[in-house]
Design a protein around this motif. Structure first.
Motif, PDB file in Angstrom:
ATOM      1  N   VAL A   4      10.815  -7.843  74.561  1.00  0.00           N
ATOM      2  CA  VAL A   4       9.381  -7.566  74.368  1.00  0.00           C
ATOM      3  C   VAL A   4       8.879  -6.462  75.301  1.00  0.00           C
ATOM      4  O   VAL A   4       7.680  -6.237  75.422  1.00  0.00           O
ATOM      5  CB  VAL A   4       8.519  -8.841  74.578  1.00  0.00           C
ATOM      6  CG1 VAL A   4       8.769  -9.843  73.453  1.00  0.00           C
ATOM      7  CG2 VAL A   4       8.786  -9.489  75.936  1.00  0.00           C
ATOM      8  N   GLU A   5       9.805  -5.738  75.911  1.00  0.00           N
ATOM      9  CA  GLU A   5       9.387  -4.810  76.977  1.00  0.00           C
ATOM     10  C   GLU A   5       8.714  -3.529  76.472  1.00  0.00           C
ATOM     11  O   GLU A   5       8.282  -2.710  77.268  1.00  0.00           O
ATOM     12  CB  GLU A   5      10.578  -4.459  77.871  1.00  0.00           C
ATOM     13  CG  GLU A   5      11.621  -3.619  77.184  1.00  0.00           C
ATOM     14  CD  GLU A   5      12.891  -3.442  78.011  1.00  0.00           C
ATOM     15  OE1 GLU A   5      12.987  -4.013  79.114  1.00  0.00           O
ATOM     16  OE2 GLU A   5      13.776  -2.731  77.524  1.00  0.00           O
ATOM     17  N   THR A   6       8.625  -3.374  75.141  1.00  0.00           N
ATOM     18  CA  THR A   6       7.820  -2.267  74.618  1.00  0.00           C
ATOM     19  C   THR A   6       6.609  -2.771  73.845  1.00  0.00           C
ATOM     20  O   THR A   6       5.891  -1.984  73.238  1.00  0.00           O
ATOM     21  CB  THR A   6       8.652  -1.361  73.676  1.00  0.00           C
ATOM     22  OG1 THR A   6       9.127  -2.153  72.572  1.00  0.00           O
ATOM     23  CG2 THR A   6       9.840  -0.730  74.397  1.00  0.00           C
ATOM     24  N   GLU A   7       6.392  -4.100  73.865  1.00  0.00           N
ATOM     25  CA  GLU A   7       5.315  -4.649  73.029  1.00  0.00           C
ATOM     26  C   GLU A   7       4.283  -5.491  73.779  1.00  0.00           C
ATOM     27  O   GLU A   7       3.117  -5.506  73.403  1.00  0.00           O
ATOM     28  CB  GLU A   7       5.925  -5.498  71.906  1.00  0.00           C
ATOM     29  CG  GLU A   7       6.685  -4.681  70.883  1.00  0.00           C
ATOM     30  CD  GLU A   7       7.626  -5.537  70.074  1.00  0.00           C
ATOM     31  OE1 GLU A   7       7.335  -5.764  68.895  1.00  0.00           O
ATOM     32  OE2 GLU A   7       8.634  -6.018  70.641  1.00  0.00           O
ATOM     33  N   LEU A   8       4.720  -6.233  74.782  1.00  0.00           N
ATOM     34  CA  LEU A   8       3.779  -7.111  75.482  1.00  0.00           C
ATOM     35  C   LEU A   8       3.396  -6.506  76.835  1.00  0.00           C
ATOM     36  O   LEU A   8       4.270  -6.153  77.641  1.00  0.00           O
ATOM     37  CB  LEU A   8       4.384  -8.502  75.668  1.00  0.00           C
ATOM     38  CG  LEU A   8       4.666  -9.266  74.356  1.00  0.00           C
ATOM     39  CD1 LEU A   8       5.132 -10.683  74.654  1.00  0.00           C
ATOM     40  CD2 LEU A   8       3.435  -9.288  73.432  1.00  0.00           C
TER      41      LEU A   8
END
Lengths: 469, 61
Positions: free
Chosen positions: A335-339
């Motif tokens: 999720v390191e590009t989304e959250l």
């Protein structure tokens, strides 16, 4: 005189909902000026151009959204009524651009007043002294007699939602610093209240629907963090909407009432490992991961029933599950590009490695501010987006259009058309969420009680009156 | 004015498809992040402490 020919409320599909986001921006003047410059003075210069065209520092814009200076000299932008999440994201992002567009003029006026400096606007929730300001979510819900119980039932969800929707922050304590899920969590004082500044609740229960009060109420959630990444906003509002849909369909929620909400929200915020447990009223102890998983499973079990399956619902559930999994497995890469919390965690930790410093280093705090800076040039978040390190959901064209054109599927369409035409005509006018009036005339005030209505003969008449014959 | 989202149409269709991560994505984005940090490092280091401390504002809601 109030117009009397008010059309009857529209019969609306229960799955449709009006959303709105209100964002208070941090206002920071970076200056070497010898004299102290208060935030109020900076805000005054920043809003000079707004006062010029709007005769007030509290205006509704042609895109039907509201722009004003709030308590504490915070520039605030409240999106127009949106009935889709993609519209909501576009209007929220448009607000960042709209406030940023005031910066150059504000700096110029400060210069004229003898102050050389740079104005920064942060879409975040705390200043360096720990003062907090908010991002408020609005969900239109159908009126019911048991509203307080209804709102209370949402609290276990909201307390634990931060593990996916939190903005992430470096928390400094006398014994060192650590990374937390949510900067806002420490500033929550109670679950429900009708006050906001004296007592800061998670849900504000003031009965102010900005709509037909016989039919509607507004669920005013003020516990959330301001979010930079579009997928985080989608998940924050989208997951909350899904839970509200179940509750409105009278689905029985799992029994997760918390024993001590204020303790729980802090314990969850400060435990990035996801192992901290919260105490339930029935004595059980669960982790935030376990609580959120129960909500995901509940939504999944009603897919095709109460919840109509759509690509968007799939997308929300997918990101929600990956967010919970990231905390459970402690592998944040999914999720390191989304959250927001994961995007910022990666950025901060990488910079820390580079500097070889402690987490409480001022340069990391400086990076955090730069992350939330709404400037396309100075802001680090927009750079991450450009590099593909933060994913997008809406297109640049959608955001550009949202800056000047109102949402077309809600009442905002009527307000946007009125504000646009009135400004073109040069006539004075008054407008708020539910009223439109041409000032200085014996004209009528049009009351717009139905937030779903996009066509109205009374508004057409107002627009005609604004047309040069 | 144009309809932003024509009613009855699944508006997700207008949104770009989420890109599938390419095999080399992890390395590529690692490099991109390092490059970005290298670029902004200079400006972040200037008076960082003073800069951060000077951002104090009363609380909002």
């Amino acid at each position: 005189m109030l117009s009397t020919d008010i059309p009857p409320p529209l019969d609306v599909d229960p799955a449709r909902r009006i959303f709105g986001l209100e964002t208070e921006f941090g206002l920071h003047l970076d200056t070497g000026a010898a004299r102290p410059v208060t935030p109020e003075e900076v805000a005054g210069h920043l809003f000079h151009s707004v006062v010029q065209w709007g005769r007030s520092s509290n205006v509704f814009l042609p895109n039907a959204s509201r722009l004003y200076i709030d308590v504490g000299a915070h520039p605030e932008y409240a999106t127009a009524e949106c009935d889709t999440l993609t519209d909501l994201i576009a209007y929220d992002k448009a607000g960042e651009r709209i406030v940023h567009d005031l910066v150059a003029g504000g700096e110029e006026r400060l210069r004229a007043a003898g102050v050389e400096g740079t104005i920064h606007l942060y879409k975040n929730n705390t200043d360096s002294a720990g003062n907090s300001y908010g991002c408020h979510e609005n969900y239109l819900v159908r009126r019911r007699a048991d509203f307080k119980a209804f709102a209370s039932a949402l609290l276990p969800f909201l307390v634990t939602r931060q593990i996916v929707a939190g903005a992430g922050t470096i928390t400094r304590t006398p014994s060192g610093a650590h990374y937390s899920f949510s900067p806002r969590a420490d500033h929550m004082w109670e679950g429900l209240s009708s006050a906001t500044t004296r007592s800061r609740p998670m849900i504000n229960t003031r009965d102010e629907p900005h709509a037909n009060a016989e039919l509607y109420r507004r669920m005013h959630v003020i516990v959330g963090d301001s979010t930079m990444a579009e997928p985080t906003t989608l998940l924050k509002v989208g997951a909350t909407d899904l839970i509200l849909r179940l509750m409105e369909a009278r689905v029985v929620l799992p029994e997760l009432t918390l024993a001590r909400e204020m303790q729980a929200i802090r314990d969850v915020a400060h435990d990035l490992s996801g192992k901290a447990t919260v105490e339930l009223a029935d004595g059980r102890r669960l982790t935030a991961v376990e609580v959120q998983q129960q909500y995901i499973d509940l939504v999944r079990s009603h897919l095709g029933g109460v919840i109509a399956p759509t690509e968007e619902v799939d997308r929300i559930l997918d990101l929600w599950q990956r967010g919970v999994d990231a905390v459970r497995t402690q592998d944040f890469s999914g999720v390191e590009t989304e959250l927001d919390w994961a995007i910022k965690h990666r950025l901060v930790m990488r910079y820390r490695e580079r500097l070889g410093c402690d987490l409480d280093d001022a340069r990391l705090a400086r990076l955090e501010l730069a992350f939330h800076d709404v400037s396309p040039e100075r802001g680090v978040f927009s750079r991450l987006q450009d590099q593909g390190l933060a994913r997008r959901i809406v297109s640049e064209a959608d955001i550009q259009r949202a800056m000047t054109v109102a949402p077309q599927t809600t009442r905002a369409r009527l307000r946007g058309a009125f504000v646009t035409r009135a400004l073109e005509s040069g006539r004075d006018f008054t407008v708020d969420w539910v009223h439109l009036k041409i000032a200085g005339s014996s004209g009528t005030t049009v009351l717009l009680k139905d937030p779903f209505r996009t066509e109205d003969a009374r508004v057409d008449a107002l627009l005609d009156a604004l047309n040069p014959a | 004015m144009a309809q932003l989202n024509a009613q009855g149409q699944p508006y997700e269709d207008d949104a770009p498809e989420p890109e599938a991560p390419a095999p080399a994505a992890a390395t590529a984005s690692t490099d991109a992040l390092d490059d970005l940090l290298a670029e902004i490092d200079g400006s972040l280091q200037v008076n960082a402490e003073q800069f951060v401390r000077s951002f104090v504002q009363k609380g909002g809601q």
